[in-house]
Design a protein around this motif. Structure first.
Motif, PDB file in Angstrom:
ATOM      1  N   TYR A 159      -6.236  -7.847  -5.096  1.00 48.03           N
ATOM      2  CA  TYR A 159      -6.424  -6.545  -5.728  1.00 48.03           C
ATOM      3  C   TYR A 159      -5.150  -5.709  -5.691  1.00 48.03           C
ATOM      4  O   TYR A 159      -4.754  -5.104  -6.684  1.00 48.03           O
ATOM      5  CB  TYR A 159      -7.515  -5.763  -4.992  1.00 48.03           C
ATOM      6  N   VAL A 160      -4.528  -5.638  -4.524  1.00 50.03           N
ATOM      7  CA  VAL A 160      -3.366  -4.764  -4.349  1.00 50.03           C
ATOM      8  C   VAL A 160      -2.205  -5.248  -5.206  1.00 50.03           C
ATOM      9  O   VAL A 160      -1.556  -4.468  -5.909  1.00 50.03           O
ATOM     10  CB  VAL A 160      -2.955  -4.681  -2.869  1.00 50.03           C
ATOM     11  N   GLU A 161      -1.933  -6.560  -5.142  1.00 44.12           N
ATOM     12  CA  GLU A 161      -0.842  -7.120  -5.927  1.00 44.12           C
ATOM     13  C   GLU A 161      -1.074  -6.911  -7.424  1.00 44.12           C
ATOM     14  O   GLU A 161      -0.144  -6.609  -8.172  1.00 44.12           O
ATOM     15  CB  GLU A 161      -0.680  -8.607  -5.617  1.00 44.12           C
ATOM     16  N   SER A 162      -2.331  -7.077  -7.858  1.00 44.00           N
ATOM     17  CA  SER A 162      -2.651  -6.890  -9.277  1.00 44.00           C
ATOM     18  C   SER A 162      -2.393  -5.450  -9.709  1.00 44.00           C
ATOM     19  O   SER A 162      -1.775  -5.188 -10.744  1.00 44.00           O
ATOM     20  CB  SER A 162      -4.118  -7.253  -9.527  1.00 44.00           C
ATOM     21  N   ALA A 163      -2.885  -4.507  -8.895  1.00 43.26           N
ATOM     22  CA  ALA A 163      -2.659  -3.096  -9.204  1.00 43.26           C
ATOM     23  C   ALA A 163      -1.174  -2.754  -9.199  1.00 43.26           C
ATOM     24  O   ALA A 163      -0.697  -1.975 -10.024  1.00 43.26           O
ATOM     25  CB  ALA A 163      -3.414  -2.218  -8.212  1.00 43.26           C
ATOM     26  N   HIS A 190       0.847  -1.206   0.000  1.00 38.96           N
ATOM     27  CA  HIS A 190       0.000   0.000   0.000  1.00 38.96           C
ATOM     28  C   HIS A 190       0.877   1.248   0.000  1.00 38.96           C
ATOM     29  O   HIS A 190       0.683   2.178  -0.794  1.00 38.96           O
ATOM     30  CB  HIS A 190      -0.880   0.049   1.257  1.00 38.96           C
ATOM     31  N   TRP A 191       1.814   1.269   0.947  1.00 37.82           N
ATOM     32  CA  TRP A 191       2.687   2.440   1.142  1.00 37.82           C
ATOM     33  C   TRP A 191       3.491   2.729  -0.123  1.00 37.82           C
ATOM     34  O   TRP A 191       3.599   3.881  -0.551  1.00 37.82           O
ATOM     35  CB  TRP A 191       3.606   2.190   2.337  1.00 37.82           C
ATOM     36  N   GLU A 192       4.081   1.689  -0.709  1.00 37.71           N
ATOM     37  CA  GLU A 192       4.899   1.882  -1.906  1.00 37.71           C
ATOM     38  C   GLU A 192       4.067   2.459  -3.057  1.00 37.71           C
ATOM     39  O   GLU A 192       4.531   3.330  -3.803  1.00 37.71           O
ATOM     40  CB  GLU A 192       5.538   0.558  -2.318  1.00 37.71           C
ATOM     41  N   MET A 193       2.838   1.997  -3.194  1.00 40.42           N
ATOM     42  CA  MET A 193       1.997   2.484  -4.287  1.00 40.42           C
ATOM     43  C   MET A 193       1.592   3.936  -4.076  1.00 40.42           C
ATOM     44  O   MET A 193       1.501   4.712  -5.029  1.00 40.42           O
ATOM     45  CB  MET A 193       0.768   1.590  -4.426  1.00 40.42           C
ATOM     46  N   VAL A 194       1.350   4.307  -2.831  1.00 38.10           N
ATOM     47  CA  VAL A 194       1.037   5.716  -2.532  1.00 38.10           C
ATOM     48  C   VAL A 194       2.224   6.601  -2.894  1.00 38.10           C
ATOM     49  O   VAL A 194       2.062   7.667  -3.499  1.00 38.10           O
ATOM     50  CB  VAL A 194       0.666   5.888  -1.050  1.00 38.10           C
ATOM     51  N   GLN A 195       3.439   6.146  -2.549  1.00 35.43           N
ATOM     52  CA  GLN A 195       4.641   6.920  -2.862  1.00 35.43           C
ATOM     53  C   GLN A 195       4.825   7.096  -4.369  1.00 35.43           C
ATOM     54  O   GLN A 195       5.413   8.077  -4.822  1.00 35.43           O
ATOM     55  CB  GLN A 195       5.884   6.233  -2.264  1.00 35.43           C
ATOM     56  N   ALA A 196       4.300   6.150  -5.133  1.00 34.51           N
ATOM     57  CA  ALA A 196       4.430   6.204  -6.599  1.00 34.51           C
ATOM     58  C   ALA A 196       3.220   6.858  -7.257  1.00 34.51           C
ATOM     59  O   ALA A 196       3.013   6.699  -8.460  1.00 34.51           O
ATOM     60  CB  ALA A 196       4.626   4.792  -7.155  1.00 34.51           C
ATOM     61  N   ASP A 197       2.422   7.584  -6.475  1.00 36.05           N
ATOM     62  CA  ASP A 197       1.241   8.287  -7.007  1.00 36.05           C
ATOM     63  C   ASP A 197       0.275   7.305  -7.651  1.00 36.05           C
ATOM     64  O   ASP A 197      -0.246   7.529  -8.744  1.00 36.05           O
ATOM     65  CB  ASP A 197       1.666   9.360  -8.029  1.00 36.05           C
ATOM     66  N   GLY A 198       0.026   6.202  -6.947  1.00 35.87           N
ATOM     67  CA  GLY A 198      -0.871   5.182  -7.482  1.00 35.87           C
ATOM     68  C   GLY A 198      -2.335   5.582  -7.383  1.00 35.87           C
ATOM     69  O   GLY A 198      -2.824   5.946  -6.310  1.00 35.87           O
ATOM     70  N   LEU A 199      -3.039   5.489  -8.487  1.00 31.48           N
ATOM     71  CA  LEU A 199      -4.455   5.849  -8.530  1.00 31.48           C
ATOM     72  C   LEU A 199      -5.298   4.930  -7.658  1.00 31.48           C
ATOM     73  O   LEU A 199      -6.194   5.386  -6.932  1.00 31.48           O
ATOM     74  CB  LEU A 199      -4.957   5.772  -9.979  1.00 31.48           C
ATOM     75  N   ILE A 200      -5.036   3.625  -7.723  1.00 29.75           N
ATOM     76  CA  ILE A 200      -5.862   2.665  -6.997  1.00 29.75           C
ATOM     77  C   ILE A 200      -5.800   2.909  -5.495  1.00 29.75           C
ATOM     78  O   ILE A 200      -6.836   2.936  -4.811  1.00 29.75           O
ATOM     79  CB  ILE A 200      -5.432   1.218  -7.331  1.00 29.75           C
ATOM     80  N   MET A 201      -4.612   3.120  -4.955  1.00 25.66           N
ATOM     81  CA  MET A 201      -4.502   3.332  -3.510  1.00 25.66           C
ATOM     82  C   MET A 201      -5.050   4.692  -3.102  1.00 25.66           C
ATOM     83  O   MET A 201      -5.708   4.820  -2.065  1.00 25.66           O
ATOM     84  CB  MET A 201      -3.046   3.189  -3.060  1.00 25.66           C
ATOM     85  N   GLN A 202      -4.800   5.722  -3.882  1.00 26.04           N
ATOM     86  CA  GLN A 202      -5.362   7.038  -3.563  1.00 26.04           C
ATOM     87  C   GLN A 202      -6.882   6.969  -3.496  1.00 26.04           C
ATOM     88  O   GLN A 202      -7.514   7.528  -2.585  1.00 26.04           O
ATOM     89  CB  GLN A 202      -4.954   8.058  -4.637  1.00 26.04           C
ATOM     90  N   THR A 203      -7.473   6.267  -4.441  1.00 22.31           N
ATOM     91  CA  THR A 203      -8.930   6.151  -4.482  1.00 22.31           C
ATOM     92  C   THR A 203      -9.449   5.278  -3.352  1.00 22.31           C
ATOM     93  O   THR A 203     -10.514   5.550  -2.774  1.00 22.31           O
ATOM     94  CB  THR A 203      -9.383   5.577  -5.836  1.00 22.31           C
ATOM     95  N   ALA A 204      -8.702   4.241  -2.999  1.00 23.13           N
ATOM     96  CA  ALA A 204      -9.111   3.369  -1.894  1.00 23.13           C
ATOM     97  C   ALA A 204      -9.190   4.148  -0.583  1.00 23.13           C
ATOM     98  O   ALA A 204     -10.158   4.014   0.175  1.00 23.13           O
ATOM     99  CB  ALA A 204      -8.127   2.206  -1.755  1.00 23.13           C
ATOM    100  N   TYR A 205      -8.200   4.976  -0.305  1.00 26.02           N
ATOM    101  CA  TYR A 205      -8.225   5.766   0.934  1.00 26.02           C
ATOM    102  C   TYR A 205      -9.353   6.796   0.910  1.00 26.02           C
ATOM    103  O   TYR A 205      -9.947   7.109   1.945  1.00 26.02           O
ATOM    104  CB  TYR A 205      -6.875   6.450   1.155  1.00 26.02           C
ATOM    105  N   LYS A 206      -9.669   7.287  -0.259  1.00 28.90           N
ATOM    106  CA  LYS A 206     -10.752   8.268  -0.389  1.00 28.90           C
ATOM    107  C   LYS A 206     -12.099   7.647  -0.030  1.00 28.90           C
ATOM    108  O   LYS A 206     -12.979   8.323   0.514  1.00 28.90           O
ATOM    109  CB  LYS A 206     -10.779   8.793  -1.830  1.00 28.90           C
ATOM    110  N   HIS A 207     -12.255   6.357  -0.317  1.00 30.34           N
ATOM    111  CA  HIS A 207     -13.535   5.678  -0.081  1.00 30.34           C
ATOM    112  C   HIS A 207     -13.398   4.594   0.988  1.00 30.34           C
ATOM    113  O   HIS A 207     -14.077   3.569   0.947  1.00 30.34           O
ATOM    114  CB  HIS A 207     -14.053   5.085  -1.382  1.00 30.34           C
ATOM    115  N   ARG A 208     -12.553   4.850   1.970  1.00 31.03           N
ATOM    116  CA  ARG A 208     -12.281   3.873   3.027  1.00 31.03           C
ATOM    117  C   ARG A 208     -13.489   3.670   3.938  1.00 31.03           C
ATOM    118  O   ARG A 208     -14.211   4.610   4.262  1.00 31.03           O
ATOM    119  CB  ARG A 208     -11.083   4.341   3.845  1.00 31.03           C
ATOM    120  N   LEU A 209     -13.675   2.415   4.368  1.00 29.58           N
ATOM    121  CA  LEU A 209     -14.705   2.059   5.343  1.00 29.58           C
ATOM    122  C   LEU A 209     -14.029   1.554   6.615  1.00 29.58           C
ATOM    123  O   LEU A 209     -12.916   1.041   6.566  1.00 29.58           O
ATOM    124  CB  LEU A 209     -15.596   0.946   4.790  1.00 29.58           C
TER     125      LEU A 209
END
Length: 451
Positions: free
Chosen positions: A353-357, A70-89
């Motif tokens: 999901y995370v590994e695929s993204a 998760h952290w590595e993808m956020v550092q790389a400006d990943g769309l999937i992780m940014q969107t996941a945090y935006k819609h977190r439950l």
């Protein structure tokens, strides 16, 4: 079209690959066959639609490999992780998302990008020219799967994926069930009460196992010999491995206290996790199943608190295909026999999901570097990204290659850090500290090359 990157599939991997390449200045076309061509599991034509679960698993980036990813993808400006945090439950220490708004946001972001075009068409053959990424995921269409198999000359590998049912919240008996995260995990009250729990006595558990084993199940077609991925086993398959298996798996009672009867320890507990922000839907955690629909309703209504349950979606099972990446792909994720084609996502043999993204993120960056004449440094195998891509492109044993979640067993050992259960916390922290430093250095090197 020579300078255009074509991506087949608009799931997690395809969406992330498109985002990375488009942000680097490339023109990108996403070829998505839905909704014109439907699949068993998808409900919409949205990009990034979540199917089997709404969880991205642990968000602990110091002690958990997927949290580190998760952290590595956020550092790389990943769309999937940014969107996941935006819609977190709320989900305790896990990252669960509101799946429909998540997919809608991913779709909106990609369609709004000036460098991205979405084409709703089905690609049925392997392209001879141009730059392509195949990110069709577990539900690759029949014609394209046949084309891939014909090109690789090997028997297609496959396993079966199962989907868990979803229940309407207002049909759950809250005089029996209660809200609590395991071990009260979470920083806020909402996180500490993120899961809904249904307790079972020993007699109720035994009767449930009997019904589960006797229930009518979906039979595979003749010739379908694929196995299951251990991280997504149907509950009846787990039950067949031993009557206590579920009590030590998704139905374990540890870390929970029945608020309706605090002095009585449950023998087993079924947990449900919120599936949308409104809290109107809950999915039954770990209850992937291949039972037929009628049997599901009968068996799941035996769970205390779910006797009057109304199901928004019942469980199901589908075939999940993937290629033998260690023999077919080079270290740039290109098909050796057709270097103009890269593969990304679940079809490469990563699971989740995370590994695929994440593999989409790397494929997008690798394609960008190649198409712009840049040299992309090898991804450090000490990082979560590097450990995964190394595994699928040569680190795994080809003869026994099976889908794999990211885990610390894929990372090179660290000298001087003690092993065993007692030293696990220190070892995992050492892995993540090293990975973060190396990932930031790699991103910095990549940015310098791109400038």
């Amino acid at each position: 079209m020579e300078n255009t990157l074509n991506i087949i599939g608009g799931g997690m991997a395809g969406s992330e690959a498109a985002w990375q390449a488009a942000n680097a200045g490339l023109k990108v076309i996403i070829h998505e066959m839905r909704p014109k061509v439907e699949t068993f599991a998808h409900r919409t034509g949205n990009l990034g639609e979540m199917v089997c679960s709404n969880s991205f698993r642990s968000d602990d980036h110091e002690q958990n490999a997927v949290g580190l990813l998760h952290w590595e993808m956020v550092q790389a400006d990943g769309l999937i992780m940014q969107t996941a945090y935006k819609h977190r439950l709320p989900a305790g220490g896990a990252l669960a998302v509101d799946r429909d708004p998540f997919a809608e946001s991913v779709t909106a972001a990609l369609k709004a990008h000036p460098n991205i075009t979405v084409s709703y068409d089905e690609i049925t053959t392997l392209p001879d020219n141009g730059h392509w990424i195949i990110a069709t995921g577990p539900l690759t269409s029949g014609p394209l799967a046949e084309a891939i198999q014909s090109e690789t000359g090997t028997e297609a590998l496959a396993f079966f994926d199962a989907i868990a049912p979803i229940v309407y919240a207002d049909s759950i008996d809250m005089d029996t069930a209660w809200m609590q995260s395991r071990y009260d995990k979470g920083e806020t009250e909402e996180e500490r009460t993120a899961y809904l729990n249904c307790p079972m006595t020993k007699d109720e558990y035994e009767a449930f196992i009997d019904a589960l084993l006797a229930a009518e199940k979906t039979e595979f077609k003749e010739g379908e010999t694929a196995g299951y991925f251990d991280g997504c086993l149907p509950i009846e398959v787990m039950a067949e491995r031993g009557r206590e298996t579920l009590r030590f798996g998704p139905m374990k009672p540890v870390g929970l206290t029945n608020l309706h009867d605090p002095g009585n320890k449950p023998y087993a507990v079924v947990q449900l996790r919120r599936d949308n922000a409104l809290g109107t839907l809950f999915n039954i955690v770990g209850f992937q199943t291949k039972m037929k629909y009628g049997a599901q309703k009968s068996v799941f209504k035996m769970i205390p608190g779910l006797s009057d349950a109304d199901f928004a979606r019942l469980g199901g099972i589908h075939r999940n295909t993937f290629i033998n990446s260690p023999t077919l792909l080079d270290d740039q994720m290109r098909l050796r026999s057709r270097p103009n084609i890269r593969f990304a996502g679940q079809i490469t043999g990563v699971e989740g999901y995370v590994e695929s993204a994440a593999m989409g993120l790397l494929a997008g960056r690798m394609a960008t570097a190649e198409m712009t004449g840049k040299t992309l440094a090898p991804v450090p195998e000490t990082t979560a990204m590097g450990a995964l891509v190394t595994h699928i492109t040569g680190g795994a044993e080809a003869k026994t290659f099976q889908p794999m979640n990211v885990n610390f067993g894929l990372f090179p050992p660290i000298e001087g850090v003690k092993g065993g259960r007692r030293g696990r916390k220190d070892r995992y922290k050492a892995y993540t500290d090293r990975a973060k430093a190396n990932w930031q250095a790699w991103l910095g090197h990549s940015a310098k090359d791109a400038a």
